[in-house]
Design an enzyme around this catalytic site. Sequence first.
Site, PDB file in Angstrom:
ATOM      1  N   ASP A  12     -14.167  49.815  10.457  1.00  0.00           N
ATOM      2  CA  ASP A  12     -14.577  49.485   9.070  1.00  0.00           C
ATOM      3  C   ASP A  12     -13.443  49.473   7.933  1.00  0.00           C
ATOM      4  O   ASP A  12     -13.909  49.860   6.935  1.00  0.00           O
ATOM      5  CB  ASP A  12     -15.944  50.556   8.598  1.00  0.00           C
ATOM      6  N   GLY A  14     -12.184  46.625   6.932  1.00  0.00           N
ATOM      7  CA  GLY A  14     -12.012  45.614   6.294  1.00  0.00           C
ATOM      8  C   GLY A  14     -11.148  44.498   7.039  1.00  0.00           C
ATOM      9  O   GLY A  14     -10.628  43.677   6.458  1.00  0.00           O
ATOM     10  N   GLY A  16     -12.083  42.269   9.011  1.00  0.00           N
ATOM     11  CA  GLY A  16     -12.763  40.816   9.059  1.00  0.00           C
ATOM     12  C   GLY A  16     -12.273  39.796   7.906  1.00  0.00           C
ATOM     13  O   GLY A  16     -11.859  38.708   8.260  1.00  0.00           O
ATOM     14  N   ASN A  37     -21.034  46.231  18.993  1.00  0.00           N
ATOM     15  CA  ASN A  37     -20.994  47.429  18.205  1.00  0.00           C
ATOM     16  C   ASN A  37     -20.130  47.058  16.852  1.00  0.00           C
ATOM     17  O   ASN A  37     -20.169  47.950  15.746  1.00  0.00           O
ATOM     18  CB  ASN A  37     -20.372  48.430  19.042  1.00  0.00           C
ATOM     19  N   GLY A  39     -18.707  44.989  13.387  1.00  0.00           N
ATOM     20  CA  GLY A  39     -19.333  44.430  12.177  1.00  0.00           C
ATOM     21  C   GLY A  39     -18.483  43.881  11.288  1.00  0.00           C
ATOM     22  O   GLY A  39     -17.880  44.622  10.814  1.00  0.00           O
ATOM     23  N   HIS A  40     -18.455  42.689  11.504  1.00  0.00           N
ATOM     24  CA  HIS A  40     -17.273  41.907  10.245  1.00  0.00           C
ATOM     25  C   HIS A  40     -18.262  41.323   9.167  1.00  0.00           C
ATOM     26  O   HIS A  40     -19.251  40.658   9.621  1.00  0.00           O
ATOM     27  CB  HIS A  40     -16.383  41.297  10.953  1.00  0.00           C
ATOM     28  N   THR A  41     -18.019  41.592   7.962  1.00  0.00           N
ATOM     29  CA  THR A  41     -18.528  40.661   7.003  1.00  0.00           C
ATOM     30  C   THR A  41     -17.444  39.702   6.413  1.00  0.00           C
ATOM     31  O   THR A  41     -16.299  40.423   6.101  1.00  0.00           O
ATOM     32  CB  THR A  41     -19.000  41.619   5.938  1.00  0.00           C
ATOM     33  N   THR A 127     -23.736  53.160  18.304  1.00  0.00           N
ATOM     34  CA  THR A 127     -24.468  52.224  17.793  1.00  0.00           C
ATOM     35  C   THR A 127     -25.744  51.641  18.595  1.00  0.00           C
ATOM     36  O   THR A 127     -26.515  50.723  18.073  1.00  0.00           O
ATOM     37  CB  THR A 127     -23.606  50.877  17.629  1.00  0.00           C
ATOM     38  N   THR A 247     -15.457  55.225  20.970  1.00  0.00           N
ATOM     39  CA  THR A 247     -16.123  53.913  21.743  1.00  0.00           C
ATOM     40  C   THR A 247     -15.595  53.845  23.116  1.00  0.00           C
ATOM     41  O   THR A 247     -14.489  54.543  23.468  1.00  0.00           O
ATOM     42  CB  THR A 247     -15.998  52.701  20.915  1.00  0.00           C
ATOM     43  N   THR A 316     -25.805  49.113  12.009  1.00  0.00           N
ATOM     44  CA  THR A 316     -26.853  49.941  12.030  1.00  0.00           C
ATOM     45  C   THR A 316     -27.516  50.388  10.500  1.00  0.00           C
ATOM     46  O   THR A 316     -28.578  50.781  10.578  1.00  0.00           O
ATOM     47  CB  THR A 316     -26.431  51.367  12.659  1.00  0.00           C
ATOM     48  N   ARG A 318     -26.515  52.468   8.803  1.00  0.00           N
ATOM     49  CA  ARG A 318     -26.456  53.990   8.608  1.00  0.00           C
ATOM     50  C   ARG A 318     -25.303  54.154   7.356  1.00  0.00           C
ATOM     51  O   ARG A 318     -24.337  53.524   7.253  1.00  0.00           O
ATOM     52  CB  ARG A 318     -25.764  54.719   9.736  1.00  0.00           C
TER      53      ARG A 318
END
Length: 455
Positions: A12, A14, A16, A37, A39-41, A127, A247, A316, A318
Amino acid sequence: MTVTIVGSQLGDEGKGALVDRWGGDADIVVRYQGGDNAGHTVVEGGEEYKLSLVPSGAVRGKIGVLGNGCVVNPRTLFDEIDSLHEQGLNPDVRVAERAHVILPYHRVLDGIEETAKADSDRKVGTTGRGIGPTYEDKAGRRGVRIADLTDENRLRNRLEYVIPQKRAIVENLYDVALSELETPEAFDVEALVKEYAAYGDRITETGMAVACSQFLKRRHVQGDSILFEGAQGSMIDVDHGNYPYVTSSNPTAGAAVVGSGFGAAVSESGEVVGIIKAYLSRVGEGPLPTELDATSRERDLAESIRDDGGEFGTVTGRPRRIGWLDIPMLRHAANVNGFTGLVVNHVDVLAGLEQVKIAEAYELDGQRLETPPVTTEEWLACDPVLRSFEPWPAVNWREIAHEGYEALPAQTKSYLEYLESELEASVYAVGVGPDRTETIERVNPFNQHWSVSSL
Ligand code: IMP
């Protein structure tokens, strides 16, 4: 030319946005490990694309490859491809024939094991995507690969071997009756063959399966630039991270070679860029020596950083735990990955705070440590040695992004220079907001290579 982008912390960071930005200079973007598992925005012109499996370069119209080191959930893959279509994109996604498939029983087993571990305080906080159980099956030589989906008999054969074992684990080891499960069909060979052979048909019809190594070599020889996109972060790498709170794959740069079949010597001539978030966040369990949770003041500060930085799990939802930047962790990541450049994201989130701190080292039993200790128990016992930095004011970050690096507040630049000197790599870019236009680029790693080789 290759550029490998790696998370330097706990995921996380950043990545992406950078993969998307520099993916624009690549012809192919390759993911080499992990699965949905991640997550890229990616934000483009106000439009938000949430991706967990499709390589984010696909948003820029590049070829996105899921390498053999990935674990692929076909349900997620096709859902994502279909929603990108609905958002008006036509992503070109290829998947390695040798990549392993996440099947529904992997997810169920992930959940059951986490629940069982919770009783003994051993929960990892996964996840729940079935990542660990799929890599276990890969190493245990009982996995199902993408190539197996495209032949119904082969698929049935693999499942007929593995399903009785999985049923026995659920019923005999965990003492859970299959009929009590929400999805008992996850352990039914014929139901699985029906659904997954259909994915195989779609893969065959679209021609998306590739012999990854040969495909990349051919394209590289033809002059294509390749960007390797690491998912998660170096400190949750199964070999180099905070075991067992990790992971089950290798997010670190070396895995780009194994997880894609691209030659080590070829990729060694490329760049490895470590993505850093200006503070720390962690989803799930495990040590976080700089965590802001000791006093109510710290908890308020963490909450404000969490809200401003949108620190809630993309996969998730969270809330993420928050801490100050941790240099021992970054020194370890720089060493393991061999960073040639750095990106520091989210410096805008720290703007306007009364204080900004960094852990420059740890203290453990009266001894100063420059890198994290190997065991979780020792790491939990570490106290951060904190160094204060002059905080920087809240400014108009869009304007600064437009004007460039020199326009950053002097205090922010001092912070960045400290990182450069500790990690012995230059800051290539600074993220001051979520949009692509809000990344200040000093060096484009693809051009950097050209200027070096032309000397
Ligand atoms: P798994 O990858 O689902 O098996 O989860 C193992 C650990 O890695 C857990 O602590 C997760 O929270 C963490 N993790 C997995 N993927 C990500 C990610 O993309 N960002 C941050 N943490 C992650």
